[in-house]
Write an enzyme that holds these catalytic residues in place. Sequence first.
Site, short mmCIF file in Angstrom:
data_model
loop_
_atom_site.label_atom_id
_atom_site.label_comp_id
_atom_site.label_asym_id
_atom_site.label_seq_id
_atom_site.Cartn_x
_atom_site.Cartn_y
_atom_site.Cartn_z
N ASP A 264 0.87 -1.18 0.00
CA ASP A 264 0.00 0.00 0.00
C ASP A 264 0.90 1.22 0.00
O ASP A 264 1.27 1.75 1.06
CB ASP A 264 -0.90 -0.04 1.24
CG ASP A 264 -1.76 1.22 1.38
OD1 ASP A 264 -1.69 2.10 0.50
OD2 ASP A 264 -2.51 1.32 2.37
N ASP A 388 -16.80 5.52 -1.75
CA ASP A 388 -15.62 5.09 -0.99
C ASP A 388 -16.08 4.75 0.43
O ASP A 388 -17.28 4.70 0.73
CB ASP A 388 -14.58 6.22 -1.03
CG ASP A 388 -13.16 5.70 -0.90
OD1 ASP A 388 -12.93 4.78 -0.10
OD2 ASP A 388 -12.28 6.24 -1.60
N ASP A 505 -10.27 -2.82 -2.27
CA ASP A 505 -9.12 -1.94 -2.04
C ASP A 505 -8.30 -2.50 -0.88
O ASP A 505 -8.70 -3.46 -0.20
CB ASP A 505 -9.66 -0.54 -1.71
CG ASP A 505 -8.59 0.53 -1.78
OD1 ASP A 505 -7.48 0.25 -2.27
OD2 ASP A 505 -8.88 1.66 -1.35
N ARG A 588 -7.18 -3.23 -6.43
CA ARG A 588 -5.94 -2.47 -6.41
C ARG A 588 -4.73 -3.38 -6.52
O ARG A 588 -3.80 -3.09 -7.25
CB ARG A 588 -5.86 -1.61 -5.14
CG ARG A 588 -4.69 -0.63 -5.18
CD ARG A 588 -4.78 0.46 -4.13
NE ARG A 588 -4.48 -0.03 -2.78
CZ ARG A 588 -4.41 0.74 -1.71
NH1 ARG A 588 -4.65 2.05 -1.81
NH2 ARG A 588 -4.15 0.24 -0.51
N ASP A 604 -3.23 5.38 -5.86
CA ASP A 604 -3.37 6.71 -5.27
C ASP A 604 -2.33 7.65 -5.87
O ASP A 604 -1.24 7.86 -5.30
CB ASP A 604 -3.22 6.63 -3.76
CG ASP A 604 -4.33 5.80 -3.13
OD1 ASP A 604 -5.34 5.55 -3.83
OD2 ASP A 604 -4.20 5.40 -1.98
N HIS A 662 -11.68 10.49 -9.55
CA HIS A 662 -11.69 10.13 -8.13
C HIS A 662 -10.64 10.94 -7.41
O HIS A 662 -9.53 11.12 -7.91
CB HIS A 662 -11.38 8.63 -8.02
CG HIS A 662 -11.28 8.13 -6.59
ND1 HIS A 662 -12.27 8.31 -5.67
CD2 HIS A 662 -10.29 7.44 -5.96
CE1 HIS A 662 -11.91 7.74 -4.52
NE2 HIS A 662 -10.71 7.22 -4.68
N ASP A 1394 -18.01 63.52 -55.84
CA ASP A 1394 -18.34 62.71 -57.01
C ASP A 1394 -17.07 62.50 -57.83
O ASP A 1394 -16.02 63.11 -57.56
CB ASP A 1394 -19.41 63.46 -57.82
CG ASP A 1394 -20.08 62.60 -58.88
OD1 ASP A 1394 -19.86 61.37 -58.88
OD2 ASP A 1394 -20.82 63.16 -59.70
N GLU A 1397 -13.38 58.07 -58.51
CA GLU A 1397 -12.93 56.68 -58.69
C GLU A 1397 -11.41 56.56 -58.86
O GLU A 1397 -10.89 55.48 -58.57
CB GLU A 1397 -13.66 56.05 -59.88
CG GLU A 1397 -15.12 55.81 -59.65
CD GLU A 1397 -15.96 57.08 -59.65
OE1 GLU A 1397 -16.95 57.13 -58.91
OE2 GLU A 1397 -15.59 58.02 -60.39
N ASP A 1500 -25.27 56.46 -60.93
CA ASP A 1500 -26.07 56.99 -62.03
C ASP A 1500 -26.93 55.88 -62.61
O ASP A 1500 -26.59 55.25 -63.63
CB ASP A 1500 -25.16 57.59 -63.09
CG ASP A 1500 -24.33 58.75 -62.54
OD1 ASP A 1500 -24.72 59.30 -61.49
OD2 ASP A 1500 -23.30 59.09 -63.15
#
Length: 1827
Positions: A264, A388, A505, A588, A604, A662, A1394, A1397, A1500
């Site tokens: 463990d 758990d 576990d 486990r 863990d 978890h 006018d 352009e 125009d």
Amino acid sequence: MAKRKFSGLEITLIVLFVIVFIIAIALIAVLATKTPAVEEVNPSSSTPTTTSTTTSTSGSVSCPSELNEVVNERINCIPEQSPTQAICAQRNCCWRPWNNSDIPWCFFVDNHGYNVEGMTTTSTGLEARLNRKSTPTLFGNDINNVLLTTESQTANRLRFKLTDPNNKRYEVPHQFVTEFAGPAATETLYDVQVTENPFSIKVIRKSNNRILFDSSIGPLVYSDQYLQISTRLPSEYMYGFGEHVHKRFRHDLYWKTWPIFTRDQHTDDNNNNLYGHQTFFMCIEDTTGKSFGVFLMNSNAMEIFIQPTPIVTYRVIGGILDFYIFLGDTPEQVVQQYQELIGRPAMPAYWSLGFQLSRWNYNSLDVVKEVVRRNREALIPFDTQVSDIDYMEDKKDFTYDRVAYNGLPDFVQDLHDHGQKYVIILDPAISINRRASGEAYESYDRGNAQNVWVNESDGTTPIVGEVWPGDTVYPDFTSPNCIEWWANECNIFHQEVNYDGLWIDMNEVSSFVQGSNKGCNDNTLNYPPYIPDIVDKLMYSKTLCMDSVQYWGKQYDVHSLYGYSMAIATERAVERVFPNKRSFILTRSTFAGSGRHAAHWLGDNTATWEQMEWSITGMLEFGLFGMPLVGADICGFLAETTEELCRRWMQLGAFYPFSRNHNADGFEHQDPAFFGQDSLLVKSSRHYLNIRYTLLPFLYTLFYKAHAFGETVARPVLHEFYEDTNSWVEDREFLWGPALLITPVLTQGAETVSAYIPDAVWYDYETGAKRPWRKQRVEMSLPADKIGLHLRGGYIIPIQQPAVTTTASRMNPLGLIIALNDDNTAVGDFFWDDGETKDTVQNDNYILYTFAVSNNNLNITCTHELYSEGTTLAFQTIKILGVTETVTQVTVAENNQSMSTHSNFTYDPSNQVLLIENLNFNLGRNFRVQWDQTFLESEKITCYPDADIATQEKCTQRGCIWDTNTVNPRAPECYFPKTDNPYSVSSTQYSPTGITADLQLNPTRTRITLPSEPITNLRVEVKYHKNDMVQFKIFDPQNKRYEVPVPLDIPATPTSTQENRLYDVEIKENPFGIQIRRRSTGKVIWDSCLPGFAFNDQFIQISTRLPSEYIYGFGEAEHTAFKRDLNWHTWGMFTRDQPPGYKLNSYGFHPYYMALEDEGNAHGVLLLNSNAMDVTFMPTPALTYRVIGGILDFYMFLGPTPEVATQQYHEVIGHPVMPPYWSLGFQLCRYGYRNTSEIIELYEGMVAADIPYDVQYTDIDYMERQLDFTIDENFRELPQFVDRIRGEGMRYIIILDPAISGNETRPYPAFDRGEAKDVFVKWPNTSDICWAKVWPDLPNITIDESLTEDEAVNASRAHAAFPDFFRNSTAEWWTREILDFYNNYMKFDGLWIDMNEPSSFVNGTTTNVCRNTELNYPPYFPELTKRTDGLHFRTMCMETEHILSDGSSVLHYDVHNLYGWSQAKPTYDALQKTTGKRGIVISRSTYPTAGRWAGHWLGDNYARWDNMDKSIIGMMEFSLFGISYTGADICGFFNDSEYHLCTRWTQLGAFYPFARNHNIQFTRRQDPVSWNQTFVEMTRNVLNIRYTLLPYFYTQLHEIHAHGGTVIRPLMHEFFDDRTTWDIFLQFLWGPAFMVTPVLEPYTTVVRGYVPNARWFDYHTGEDIGIRGQVQDLTLLMNAINLHVRGGHILPCQEPARTTFLSRQKYMKLIVAADDNHMAQGSLFWDDGDTIDTYERDLYLSVQFNLNKTTLTSTLLKTGYINKTEIRLGYVHVWGIGNTLINEVNLMYNEINYPLIFNQTQAQEILNIDLTAHEVTLDDPIEISWS
């Protein structure tokens, strides 16, 4: 779950012990070596050298010579401590210190070990008797006689074991592996060689004589409590052994010790022995895939020592040496053979593959319920809630806390009702104490009665330790009695809490006291002579005494089998609790073969980025160990996680085979929904869990193959791509089976991953697009919400529509994803059963399919069908990836029947994906699907767009394809081959803010010759400016090219965030292209991976697919519909003085479009380029840009609605100008007024007719000889007239042309001052003006009006110069001239610019000859008007020079289209400086951003009916372009208008934002008073409606000035979900609420209009028309126009008057149009109508109106302007209030309640309220209610 926490005293003692231990080690090292503590460094090098320091021999030991010794082959003779020369001599080993302490100083030579005394052949293999050499012992109790037994069990599996022939030693009582009885296999893949003196064994692969196992590298040591054997390996690539934290999947060979003994112990960055005992490893031998595995069947504590040679040394402290060797042709085969021996994995329950949630210590059931609730609410796919130990009473098994978890059984039932499962934890330790109530703990009592516990060394007394409940005993799961007891207890508790699975576990076995509460006996079991390098170096640390007794033997031998035996016992329990069901067991602690009984999680772990990364190695290792149902605690168990870490871990964890989030007690919750319902983590988690659930049929099939054949599920890359040595070390990515590659982000802050892409075809899972990568490392862009998912070509994946649980998803339709290989083949399979019944495979109760694709045929073959319930499911969709040609037909058949056509399919050419839907292929039958592909005509991109006609010769010479067999006559006959790909991507760099890629021209691919010279090196830059805006730019990084000098409002640095971006961008490599995908739908909305890309000096071409056929914009040109026609139509863009006409490039230049997407989104695209271009629209759908200069600089706006996309565009180019209030009035103009008297006559006629009329113009005829800033003699009284009308509240606007005469004989200040300030456009590199001819006439000549324009130019036009408005000095000069004219000649309120352009009446210059042919006649001439006459036709020469504000020069060739733009701002600034008022500028030529300063009229036009509908199209287009103040010349400019046309046009024009009647000289008058009285009355009426609505119109203009968007609004902008509106352009909206449906055809009183899906009221009557969502014939009189108000809106209005000056003094009124719920809202923006920047300076009133049922309220939002005479509220008209009789209406105003006069028309649901009796002004809140 974590271990118990240490006390403070314990921690202090541990720290002291560690300090003492470190000091002791240091002293031993120093004394042993007699060398300095600090290593000497050669001064010539900073790198220490490794050399021998001494040579020593001990006794008769013959050490190898230093010269020949390979130090990496030394086998340590003193493994238990730091070596000393004395011990080395005592053991008769070789002593040779080294300056690297990792390398053994004392090592074995050939005097140790055993000799073979005899060898015989047996029926299973051979036997050899070994005698120990006479050498000193290592650890005592040596066994002198050893028996070697070999067993040739199969052709590829060899067993050999070494036993004591005289004494029975402990052997693992494995519950699956049985003794081999023979006979020996023949034709084995291996040979066995035994060397006699000293003994060694070799295992050799026959096919290549490679030695796989070779123990000759070290001696055999065989004593009672110490066994050692070493083997040399043939490969450095080894994998396996466990359980530990291995940071890499491939073992580090540098002198590593790995202890194996179940403990463990939480995971960390060390060599700690963890929960499991796994002694299998695998090696890959070579690139053929040949591999072998080695398994030692031994459960005693041991350590594995790995050294670089490579050599593996086993040091085992009990049992026997029992090896199995597996030979495979691939790594996967080796794993299969191993699992065949130990038992293949259990078949999991389907639901256990769903997502699971858990936490240690929820504290109460209420908290668990909240977790479940919020994750359900977040729609997180979520199958299992896990509890758990906190659910237990005092941590006791088989109990639950009836206080904190009161109602647990009901909660479990709720889970079941929602299709979810419940899993509980059970620990092995059983409390010896009574229940909390004082009652007996019956589980303990029953266990006592049945003698089920592990006993002390006496074999009868239960050993007592301590775990979570306190003092505990331990079930002996190896005992039959215990197994029965355990099953019974599980069953009893299940009757109380209806759990679905068990989590076991603490079964290493774990105890919180060392050994027992009595301590442990002092003997060789608890304190063996050699202790492996286990945690604490104490055998019984955190567990039981080693002399305790179990049914299978002493704890010393069987300790590591505790979890294995518990899993078997739990499996028996599950069989009882869930008869004939699989259930779920999670353990486990594990041993070889545990996978037959249970799943495993990696223990863990800690919430760190490193541990997330290491989890992949752990998962892959347990795949080798036969435990495929494995995963780590998602987001980490210990420590606080972070949002980013948890988000990335959820992405990875969605692809763990066992997927569970978890964490531990004491840390924040980390379930997905905890981070917020709208968090990026929730969105990302939901997205990828939905993908997991979609793929569950595939995952389940992989588990079937693991169960049936031992295949891996989460698979190392090397298992599939063993021929590539790069794959041998890849462990930051993994596969699901052979087909899904998963590439997670494992580094904090990273949004790119260096990922290795193996040698296969790969497709992006989410888009289906084929990736260009293959056998290479790439920088994979994985933004914050993405994980890399790629499908491997050649495989077929079964899928299922996901749901939030597997209970629900299993009922959903199935499907297939087919990822085609290079040869267009693919295979796959599919396993299906009920998902929970035990042994369905063994009992043949399942369905099995195989799939195969070749030659555009898919065979779906059912090979096994004995699960009848499954036949209700069906394959509904099939998605095929990698379909390179357009699919024209799909046919299907069942069971060899004839093929039938299936029409429900779509083909996505951007991603090359074929999607077939609505198939209904029920399980249990065989099917065949076929698809036909062709290169569609609609996909052709013209390769010869040139001005001359294409021929076959020209086409083939260019390198393109010629084909005259076209179905569509517009289809190109000369087109690009699909393989055209001239540029290759040499590098791609991803960053959080964008992408950079370099392109190189590939000469081998450049077989197509296009105009101009190609540029060799290009760079692509992508910038993620905003979440809804992206820029992508292609340019020459080595040579600066012209870029548009128009400033845009973009962030200085990108502000987008990965999680919130609406798009993903990708650089495609083969062919090169840019793809932009909308995240929300996955739709590709830009895809330039099309043939024909070119970047030449004067010819740039790029094509993109469009997401639909709905595209709008591009201009300025006359269009016949708002939506573009995609039938290979080409539109040129180049500003020109060209009256509107079909496909004639006109005044403005707007390379912007908006596109709609089939999924219901919209986006806009701007190409920021000002060079001449054309755009071809293709039915693909696609478009091609061809530009003759500059660069490609695109901006995309993601919307997602048309109005929002438009607002985003306007935010960048600048919000539209706010016009003055008066400019919304009606306006009159005419080119051809002869004198002031004509204008006065018109004015007085209009006044007499009482027609609303605010603005009068004069065209150029007011000027002297058309010279700016002059007044003609015929108009000498004009200034006085202007003063008069201005005094009466009207306004005057004059025209100014840019051309300035230079031929004057008298001083002409405008020219003289301009020349002095150097403002005119010149020839390059000279001081010479480039002269033109425009309107200005020569002085002192008589004008002959009978001449044609060209004749007049030659006869009378003066030389004129064009101001260069790019220069700073020009703006100053222009301002002075305007100011001077205003102050000294005539007042005005607005300016009309006018001819900008710019227009010239000669070609280039006065000689009609320019100086640079290449610029004026470029290699490619876009499809423009007068295409062959040169770019200089009727304008300036292209080589003339302009000077930008920064002093740099540019050619007119580049900035021609910016000329009008460059004039707009100086004019606007000059106007405001001159008048001190807001004013208005009307410009003919425009470019993006011009709308910030100017309005526009549509040029125009002609007095024709078809010009009316085109005016609506033009207004809507300019609304997109950011120029909201627009309109057409009402009644037409050219030609004589006629009565009926002018009537309808006046009605329409009354709702133009810019409402001006204007026409040309020598045509009839068309002003309202020029017709008849009926016309006058009609005009007055419709203009009164306009003036009534002006407060609403003005408010709408404010809204788009403040926020962008459209005023003249296409219906689809408001009703985007209604696809009918996508085609409508003969109706329009003013803002959101006012719909205009004009008559656009002659002599009709019925107009066919569409009524969108809303409540609509007839403006004229106030009645609900009762129609919605349909086309309707709308009847009206000749003198009226259809107007409708949308329910749910409130329109502020004002009583009309003849001018806005007068109307602004009238009563306000509100039109309140209720929606279906009797709700409405609206607003009013009000200022003085003329002051500059009132919004920006807060000088305005803003009022919000709301209707709620029977109450109307106003709310003040801003009170920066108050003029009470202008804002008196006089009337309220409420429409659609229902037919309930109203008895009273009350006003609450200034806290006083007033009854109001009202009138109700019940039948029409109209309420009219009169407030004129009260002085109500809108600068105070009001509340009007009725009842």
